[in-house]
Write an enzyme that holds these catalytic residues in place. Sequence first.
Site, PDB file in Angstrom:
ATOM      1  N   ASP A   1      -0.983  -2.948 -49.834  1.00 23.16           N
ATOM      2  CA  ASP A   1      -0.976  -2.453 -48.456  1.00 23.16           C
ATOM      3  C   ASP A   1      -2.319  -1.807 -48.124  1.00 23.16           C
ATOM      4  O   ASP A   1      -3.047  -1.374 -49.021  1.00 23.16           O
ATOM      5  CB  ASP A   1       0.162  -1.431 -48.294  1.00 23.16           C
ATOM      6  CG  ASP A   1       0.584  -1.245 -46.838  1.00 23.16           C
ATOM      7  OD1 ASP A   1      -0.083  -1.790 -45.928  1.00 23.16           O
ATOM      8  OD2 ASP A   1       1.591  -0.549 -46.605  1.00 23.16           O
ATOM      9  N   GLY A   2      -2.618  -1.735 -46.857  1.00 25.05           N
ATOM     10  CA  GLY A   2      -3.836  -1.070 -46.387  1.00 25.05           C
ATOM     11  C   GLY A   2      -3.613   0.424 -46.250  1.00 25.05           C
ATOM     12  O   GLY A   2      -2.563   0.955 -46.631  1.00 25.05           O
ATOM     13  N   ALA A   3      -4.602   1.121 -45.727  1.00 22.82           N
ATOM     14  CA  ALA A   3      -4.489   2.556 -45.458  1.00 22.82           C
ATOM     15  C   ALA A   3      -5.505   2.899 -44.383  1.00 22.82           C
ATOM     16  O   ALA A   3      -6.419   2.122 -44.116  1.00 22.82           O
ATOM     17  CB  ALA A   3      -4.775   3.365 -46.718  1.00 22.82           C
TER      18      ALA A   3
ATOM     19  N   GLU B   1       6.776   1.479 -45.089  1.00 19.74           N
ATOM     20  CA  GLU B   1       5.699   1.351 -46.090  1.00 19.74           C
ATOM     21  C   GLU B   1       5.901   2.337 -47.223  1.00 19.74           C
ATOM     22  O   GLU B   1       5.700   2.007 -48.392  1.00 19.74           O
ATOM     23  CB  GLU B   1       4.335   1.594 -45.432  1.00 19.74           C
ATOM     24  CG  GLU B   1       3.907   0.466 -44.503  1.00 19.74           C
ATOM     25  CD  GLU B   1       2.616   0.753 -43.754  1.00 19.74           C
ATOM     26  OE1 GLU B   1       1.993  -0.211 -43.275  1.00 19.74           O
ATOM     27  OE2 GLU B   1       2.227   1.922 -43.631  1.00 19.74           O
TER      28      GLU B   1
ATOM     29  N   LYS C   1     -13.152   3.559 -44.950  1.00 16.70           N
ATOM     30  CA  LYS C   1     -11.934   4.383 -45.026  1.00 16.70           C
ATOM     31  C   LYS C   1     -11.895   5.307 -46.230  1.00 16.70           C
ATOM     32  O   LYS C   1     -10.957   6.079 -46.382  1.00 16.70           O
ATOM     33  CB  LYS C   1     -10.718   3.468 -45.050  1.00 16.70           C
ATOM     34  CG  LYS C   1     -10.519   2.739 -43.724  1.00 16.70           C
ATOM     35  CD  LYS C   1      -9.509   1.661 -43.914  1.00 16.70           C
ATOM     36  CE  LYS C   1      -9.026   1.123 -42.586  1.00 16.70           C
ATOM     37  NZ  LYS C   1      -8.093   0.012 -42.810  1.00 16.70           N
TER      38      LYS C   1
ATOM     39  N   GLY D   1      -0.678  -4.381 -41.181  1.00  9.14           N
ATOM     40  CA  GLY D   1      -2.003  -4.059 -40.642  1.00  9.14           C
ATOM     41  C   GLY D   1      -2.989  -5.189 -40.853  1.00  9.14           C
ATOM     42  O   GLY D   1      -2.650  -6.227 -41.432  1.00  9.14           O
TER      43      GLY D   1
END
Length: 222
Positions: A83-85, A105, A123, A29
């Site tokens: 990692d993103g979310a 993921e 977010k 991402g």
Amino acid sequence: VILLNAKKLAAEKAVEFVHNGMIVGLGTGSTAYYAILKIAERIKEGLNIQAVASSKQSEDLANQLGIPLVPFSEIDSIDITIDGADEVDHRFNLIKGGGGALLREKILAASSKKFIVIIDESKFVNQLGKFPLPIEIVPFASELTIKKLELLQCKPTIRQQSGKEYITDNGNLIVDCVFEELNPNVLNEQIKSIPGVVEHGLFIKMTDKVIIGKNDGTLRYL
Ligand code: A5P
């Protein structure tokens, strides 16, 4: 005016937790992108690590940037995954999969000693579910699987890309589900128990640290 990039800020902070000799999980991402760039920069400065990628996209990027990749089959565990979310709540529950890479993921996150999530402040939410929950399902009998999902009070949409059904790195479909009410702990079990569902984007009790980049240039840690 200096334009601050909240995603980049969080990503670069997270990479400070990467040290020599580690096996590092690469997320997917636009936020994880900055972490991958920073890791590549540190490798040029002498950092010695090996990485595992959570998607074809991140694998390609890592290859372009000269980050050494190892196949999953050759490792027992990952030291750190960044990692993103798509959404994060106060309990560290996540919605992921906006980029379609949720299955790999989640496999990475579940095998990581430390799982760091990097987001911008938009977010961080009180209640998960405004962002439609991505659910990966096998194409076989997908209509039936989707009907079972609807019984959980959700409005499902099969994800499209360029006028066709979006296909994951694993050859499956993604259904984006808007729930009337999203109870993460209950749905975590219910969705997984439907045959045809491969995985869903709720990440419950997997996260060790959340780094939030704010638009004013500061960081917040959870
Ligand atoms: C990819 O499948 C997702 O889980 C991403 O981690 C998520 O969509 C966040 O992406 P961005 O950092 O681009 O918002």
